[in-house]
Structure formats: C-alpha cells, structure tokens
Design a protein around this motif. Structure first.
Motif, PDB file in Angstrom:
ATOM      1  N   UNK A   1       0.872  -1.226  -0.039  1.00 32.69           N
ATOM      2  CA  UNK A   1      -0.029   0.066   0.125  1.00 32.69           C
ATOM      3  C   UNK A   1       0.884   1.262   0.117  1.00 32.69           C
ATOM      4  N   UNK A   2       0.940   1.981  -1.137  1.00 30.25           N
ATOM      5  CA  UNK A   2       1.822   3.090  -1.336  1.00 30.25           C
ATOM      6  C   UNK A   2       0.972   4.378  -1.369  1.00 30.25           C
ATOM      7  N   UNK A   3       1.800   5.581  -1.104  1.00 31.77           N
ATOM      8  CA  UNK A   3       1.072   6.744  -1.049  1.00 31.77           C
ATOM      9  C   UNK A   3       1.908   7.671  -2.106  1.00 31.77           C
ATOM     10  N   UNK A   4       1.578   8.989  -1.751  1.00 29.45           N
ATOM     11  CA  UNK A   4       2.085  10.082  -2.560  1.00 29.45           C
ATOM     12  C   UNK A   4       2.286  11.381  -1.877  1.00 29.45           C
ATOM     13  N   UNK A   5       3.311  11.905  -2.213  1.00 30.75           N
ATOM     14  CA  UNK A   5       3.457  13.419  -1.547  1.00 30.75           C
ATOM     15  C   UNK A   5       4.083  14.370  -2.426  1.00 30.75           C
ATOM     16  N   UNK A   6       3.391  15.525  -2.695  1.00 36.84           N
ATOM     17  CA  UNK A   6       3.729  16.523  -3.487  1.00 36.84           C
ATOM     18  C   UNK A   6       4.634  17.722  -2.889  1.00 36.84           C
ATOM     19  N   UNK A   7       5.875  17.649  -3.173  1.00 39.89           N
ATOM     20  CA  UNK A   7       6.553  18.746  -2.693  1.00 39.89           C
ATOM     21  C   UNK A   7       6.049  20.291  -2.965  1.00 39.89           C
ATOM     22  N   UNK A   8       6.467  21.093  -1.905  1.00 38.43           N
ATOM     23  CA  UNK A   8       5.834  22.407  -2.136  1.00 38.43           C
ATOM     24  C   UNK A   8       6.353  23.390  -3.338  1.00 38.43           C
ATOM     25  N   UNK A   9       5.907  24.391  -3.484  1.00 37.79           N
ATOM     26  CA  UNK A   9       6.450  25.450  -4.411  1.00 37.79           C
ATOM     27  C   UNK A   9       7.011  26.298  -3.485  1.00 37.79           C
ATOM     28  N   UNK A  10       8.110  26.009  -2.985  1.00 33.54           N
ATOM     29  CA  UNK A  10       8.861  26.848  -2.050  1.00 33.54           C
ATOM     30  C   UNK A  10       9.772  25.929  -1.347  1.00 33.54           C
ATOM     31  N   UNK A  11      10.449  26.523  -0.483  1.00 37.60           N
ATOM     32  CA  UNK A  11      11.621  25.823   0.327  1.00 37.60           C
ATOM     33  C   UNK A  11      11.335  25.463   1.834  1.00 37.60           C
ATOM     34  N   UNK A  12      10.003  25.352   1.943  1.00 34.82           N
ATOM     35  CA  UNK A  12       9.467  24.969   3.110  1.00 34.82           C
ATOM     36  C   UNK A  12       9.696  23.448   3.781  1.00 34.82           C
ATOM     37  N   UNK A  13      10.386  23.213   4.645  1.00 31.08           N
ATOM     38  CA  UNK A  13      10.821  21.951   5.216  1.00 31.08           C
ATOM     39  C   UNK A  13       9.550  21.647   6.011  1.00 31.08           C
ATOM     40  N   UNK A  14       8.970  22.442   6.775  1.00 36.08           N
ATOM     41  CA  UNK A  14       7.887  22.248   7.493  1.00 36.08           C
ATOM     42  C   UNK A  14       6.712  21.755   6.782  1.00 36.08           C
ATOM     43  N   UNK A  15       6.425  22.228   5.477  1.00 36.31           N
ATOM     44  CA  UNK A  15       5.634  21.708   4.632  1.00 36.31           C
ATOM     45  C   UNK A  15       5.406  20.360   4.383  1.00 36.31           C
ATOM     46  N   UNK A  16       6.651  19.951   4.057  1.00 33.11           N
ATOM     47  CA  UNK A  16       7.027  18.405   3.651  1.00 33.11           C
ATOM     48  C   UNK A  16       6.696  17.737   4.910  1.00 33.11           C
ATOM     49  N   UNK A  17       7.245  18.203   6.056  1.00 33.84           N
ATOM     50  CA  UNK A  17       7.018  17.394   7.460  1.00 33.84           C
ATOM     51  C   UNK A  17       5.593  17.084   7.696  1.00 33.84           C
ATOM     52  N   UNK A  18       4.964  18.248   7.453  1.00 32.42           N
ATOM     53  CA  UNK A  18       3.420  18.275   7.634  1.00 32.42           C
ATOM     54  C   UNK A  18       2.704  17.189   6.783  1.00 32.42           C
ATOM     55  N   UNK A  19       3.115  17.370   5.482  1.00 34.50           N
ATOM     56  CA  UNK A  19       2.443  16.412   4.614  1.00 34.50           C
ATOM     57  C   UNK A  19       2.785  14.942   5.039  1.00 34.50           C
ATOM     58  N   UNK A  20       3.783  14.739   5.446  1.00 37.94           N
ATOM     59  CA  UNK A  20       4.406  13.516   5.772  1.00 37.94           C
ATOM     60  C   UNK A  20       3.903  12.711   6.856  1.00 37.94           C
ATOM     61  N   UNK A  21       3.253  13.691   7.826  1.00 39.19           N
ATOM     62  CA  UNK A  21       2.817  13.120   9.363  1.00 39.19           C
ATOM     63  C   UNK A  21       1.613  11.777   8.928  1.00 39.19           C
ATOM     64  N   UNK A  22       0.611  12.374   8.320  1.00 41.94           N
ATOM     65  CA  UNK A  22      -0.459  11.555   8.104  1.00 41.94           C
ATOM     66  C   UNK A  22      -0.239  10.243   7.368  1.00 41.94           C
ATOM     67  N   UNK A  23       0.964  10.186   6.623  1.00 36.20           N
ATOM     68  CA  UNK A  23       1.307   9.042   5.818  1.00 36.20           C
ATOM     69  C   UNK A  23       2.149   8.117   6.541  1.00 36.20           C
TER      70      UNK A  23
END
Lengths: 227, 310
Positions: free
Chosen positions: B21-43
């Motif tokens: 079971x695999x998922x997907x995460x789209x990186x942000x249109x900017x350099x926010x590390x937090x953005x990626x970390x937030x999106x990663x949490x529910x996965x």
C-alpha cells in the motif's frame, strides 16, 4: 524543405535603425515556396520599410535582389558588385543562407528577415507541417515512416506515453499522437514486431556543428583548407 | 530465494508476499521543510512507500530528491520520482548516485508531463532518454555496475526500480506490450495510472497475466478517491489519458448533499477490496491528490492496516 516565417516588421525595423541604404535579398528556393522570403516578400518588406521610415522622417533607400540559393557561394557571388553600395543587408533566406551571406561579406551587417522554423512539408498553399529534426540517426525505417523524434512532443522512442488522449497528443487535441499513428500504420502492414523490442538510448549527433564531406570530395576539401 | 536487489522496504514487503500500500507526497512550491514534514505525518505508518513527485504537471517544486530526504527523516520510505523532461543522462545518473548516497532506495522512472502544461511553457524539454530507456539505464547501473556510457561505477546504486503504466490510453491493445517493454528493460514494480474503468483494467491485467508479465513485475493498482463531482468531471475531460466512466460521475451525483467525498472514498475502498483478490495485482498505489490527511482514514477503511513491519 526548410520552412520559415517572416519576422515581425517592428523587429526588422529595429535591426535596421541607423542604416539608410538597405539591400534586401530574397532566396528563390525553400523560403520562396513557403511564401516567407522569396522575390515578392523581399519587395513587400522594402515597401513597408520605406513607408515607415518616410512617416518617421528618416527616409531609407532600398533595393531588392534575388538569389537562386543563398546556401551556395556560387550564387551569392552574383551580389559582389552591388553590395558595397549598401549599409546593411537583409537576408530573407533561412538561417543557413543568412550565415553564408554574412561569411561572404564579413564587413557588412547581415540581418535576418525571417525566423527559420522547421524542416517540413507543403500540405497546401500556405500550410506547412514540421516533419524532421535532422537528428542524424533516422528511425523512420522501423517506425512506419512517422518520426517519433519530431512528431511526438516528448520525442519518445518507446511510446506512446500515458498522456495519449484518445488518438491525440496530450499537448493539444488537434495534434495527432505520433505513436498512435505509428502503431496503426505498423499494425496495418503487419510489422508491429518492429516496435516490440526496446529502442536503445539514442546516440544524439546533433550536439555539435556537423559537416559532411563525401568520399569523392575529400581531396577538394583538403585543397580548400590549404588555401 | 534470490538475493534482494536493493535495500528497499517495498521490495522486502513485496517479496514477503504482503499486499503493498503506497502513497504520494507532492513537494511544495517553495523551500519550506515544515510543509513536507506536515504532509508526511498522516502518511507515516499508513503506507509502505511514498512517491515524491518531480515537478509534477511541469510546475517547479522543491526537488524530488531533497523532499525525499526530508520524508525519510520523517520515517517514510521515499520513492524518488524522476522525469525525462528535465534532465539529460548525465544529470540523471548523477542525481541517482546522490540520491542513493543519501539513503534513497526506490526510483520511479517517468516521461513527465509536457512543459506546455505548466507555468514555464517556453522551457526546453530535454527528453534525452525516454522512460523505458531510463529504467534500463538504472538497471544497468545497479546490476552491471556501469554508467550508460560504459564506465565502471564505484559503489553502484542499488535502486528498486519502478515505472508507470496507463492501461487505458489508446491504442488499448498496445498497452500490455508497452508494459512488456518496461519489464524487458528491467522494471521491478509498476504503479498504474488512476483506475476508474474497472472493466478495462481487468482486461489489461488478464492480458498481463496471460503473457506471464505479472510473474516478473509487481503491479500496484492506482487508486484516487474522488472528492467531488467537479473533480471527476475535470479528470474525465481535462486530464490526458484518464478514463472516467459515466457511472462513476452518476454515482457521485447520486450521493446525498455533503456526502460526495464520502461516496468517493467508498468507491475507492470497493476497488481496493477487488484488487486484493485480483490475480496479478501486488498492491495499491493511493494517489489522494492534495488529500494526504485523509490517508489514515482511507487506509483504515480499506482494511490495509496495520502495515507489515519487515
């Protein structure tokens, strides 16, 4: 043939600012067929130029000439006697012709009158389509006579991609999918096995300026180089 | 059992016979590390592998390898997506070495959406190699330890190699052959385009089974839950290569007011149930587009939790 488009008038006009005697040279071959840089188009450009410069209070003297092929020194030589009378030359030929003209008259500004657009075909009068990118490694023998490098927007060699939209390319509904067409043509000729095997990574040969010297002419080239 | 080809967690899961079971995460249109970390949490803990998209839809985003490293720091197993649109073979191989050096063990080889779709339509498309050739190049790097140009690689990158398949686009009868080409090129796993037309998908998988392809490659079926009728219509009409049958749209339209997204998830779960039983299907790739926070709920309801620990 090589297909070109006349440059926008303002761009040519800007290139010619400061020159009062202009020689406009049409080319009788490809660009004449595609109605971009032949005899008529050279004359028309001169008319536009004279009118605009007259209105601006900076009149210009123009002359239109026509050369059989500007990609051939022999024909360019016909201009040798008149070139000195002009401040600048507008070449209505393809990029090859412009460069050859500039090479022949290195002290004169030689300016392009057209944008060289592609190698293509004459679908109808005034309607041209690109067909070849001159990649130097022709695949047409296995792709049913349809070029994937040119006709596929991603130049895929093992297509079609997942973006095929019914029978169209993902970029535009009016653009047929090259690989759909390749598949259909090969299927119709019972040659699908041509594309079942992976086409290997391309050895691109259009990364450096290319020269071809046919074996029979090598000595001639050597003689030129010695001069 | 043969040796593992890579250090990929996905490879271990598939080899052990688990339904992936695999998922997907789209990186942000900017350099926010937090953005990626937030999106990663529910996965985290809910999927085995996360695709990190590469300038998807030809819009510039944080690079896939960088977002992959952040995702890895968050405890996810990244699937480094690489498109042929933006790099030539030199950049590709260099990035693959770099990604592997940073602990990335999975790569997904794609053609990439055309530049014309994005916000840099005048960009020069590279397309030095195509997706099938990219697969072959990564395999050669891994198994033969050589670059595409032939030179030897010091410490070859041991990537688990993925590819995509669109079972729906015309000509349909070609689709399974395209899969066969990718298999011959050396692909280890396939993630399919979003599946809505189940009848056509069943046919495609049956063909792949008949040709013996599913014994050579793990196929993960692509699932996208529809959030709204508008999304379904958009995907049907505007997204190239997407096959959304009218029944799906009708079913969403038939849902009670405020319950359309719920119906969308229900459809996705029904699909997943069928895929679990389908011969030749090794897992599901969930593309919850801009809906990452719903992944835990969908995983729960699709009864794919807990994820195996390998």
């Amino acid at each position: 043939m090589i297909v070109a488009e006349r440059k926008p008038f303002d761009e040519i006009s800007d290139l010619l600012a400061g020159y009062d005697k202009v020689l406009t040279v049409g080319c009788k071959t490809c660009v004449a067929v595609c109605l971009a840089g032949g005899e008529k188009e050279a004359a028309l450009l001169n008319k536009e130029l004279m009118l605009a410069r007259k209105v601006a209070g900076k009149p210009v003297e123009t002359c239109a000439a026509l050369v059989e092929r500007q990609c051939d020194m022999e024909f360019l030589a016909e201009l040798d006697d008149i070139v000195d009378q002009y401040d600048a030359i507008v070449s209505m030929a393809c990029g090859a012709g412009v460069q050859f003209m500039a090479e022949r008259y290195p002290t004169k500004p030689v300016l392009p009158g057209v944008n060289t657009t592609f190698i293509g075909v004459n679908r109808d009068v005034g309607w041209y389509e690109e067909k070849c990118r001159s990649c130097g490694n022709c695949l047409l023998g296995v792709t049913g006579g349809i070029c994937p490098i040119t006709m596929c927007a991603k130049s895929l060699m093992n297509g079609p991609c997942g973006g095929t939209n019914q029978t169209s390319c993902e970029i535009n509904k009016d653009q047929p999918c090259a690989w759909y067409a390749i598949y259909q043509r090969l299927a119709g000729q019972d040659r699908l096995d041509n594309i079942l095997k992976m086409t290997e990574i391309m050895d691109w040969r259009n990364n450096v300026p290319r020269t071809i010297v046919q074996p029979g002419y090598e000595q001639r080239k050597a003689a030129f180089s010695d001069k | 059992m043969a040796e593992f080809k890579s250090n990929s967690k996905l490879e271990r899961i598939l080899r052990a016979g688990h339904f992936a079971f695999t998922g997907e995460l789209g990186p942000p249109r900017g350099s926010s590390v937090e953005h990626v970390r937030e999106k990663a949490k529910p996965l985290k803990g809910n999927v085995d592998l996360v695709n990190i998209t590469d300038n998807q839809t030809a819009m510039v985003r944080m690079s896939s390898w960088a977002a992959s490293i952040i995702a890895k720091e968050e405890g996810l197993e990244p699937n480094y997506q690489m498109v042929c649109r933006d790099r030539n073979r030199l950049a590709m191989q260099g990035d693959i070495l770099g990604a592997y050096a940073m602990g990335i063990n999975n790569i997904l080889c794609l053609s990439g959406d055309h530049m014309q779709f994005g916000d840099h339509p005048g960009a020069k498309g590279v397309f030095d190699v195509d997706s099938t050739q990219l697969i072959h190049m990564v395999k050669k790097m891994r198994d033969e330890g050589t670059f595409q140009g032939g030179a030897e690689i010091e410490e070859p990158p041991k990537m688990f190699i993925g590819g995509a398949a669109n079972p729906f686009a015309e000509p349909f009868e070609w689709r399974v052959h395209r899969l066969a080409k990718k298999v011959a090129a050396g692909v280890d796993f396939i993630q399919t385009q979003c599946i809505f037309n189940m009848e056509k998908f069943r046919k495609w998988v049956a063909q792949a089974n008949d040709m013996g392809l599913t014994e050579k490659v793990y196929i993960l079926a692509g699932v996208t839950p529809m959030k709204s009728v508008g999304m379904a219509k958009y995907m049907k009409n505007r997204v190239p290569g997407m096959d959304v049958p009218d029944e799906i749209i009708k079913r969403l339209q038939g849902a009670e007011k405020g319950k359309v997204a719920e119906e969308g998830i229900k459809i996705a779960c029904e699909q997943i149930e069928e895929f679990k039983e389908m011969k030749g299907i090794a897992g599901v790739h969930l593309m919850a587009i801009e809906w990452e926070h719903k992944v835990p709920e969908i995983a729960e309801r699709a009864k794919v939790l807990p994820r195996p620990v390998v």
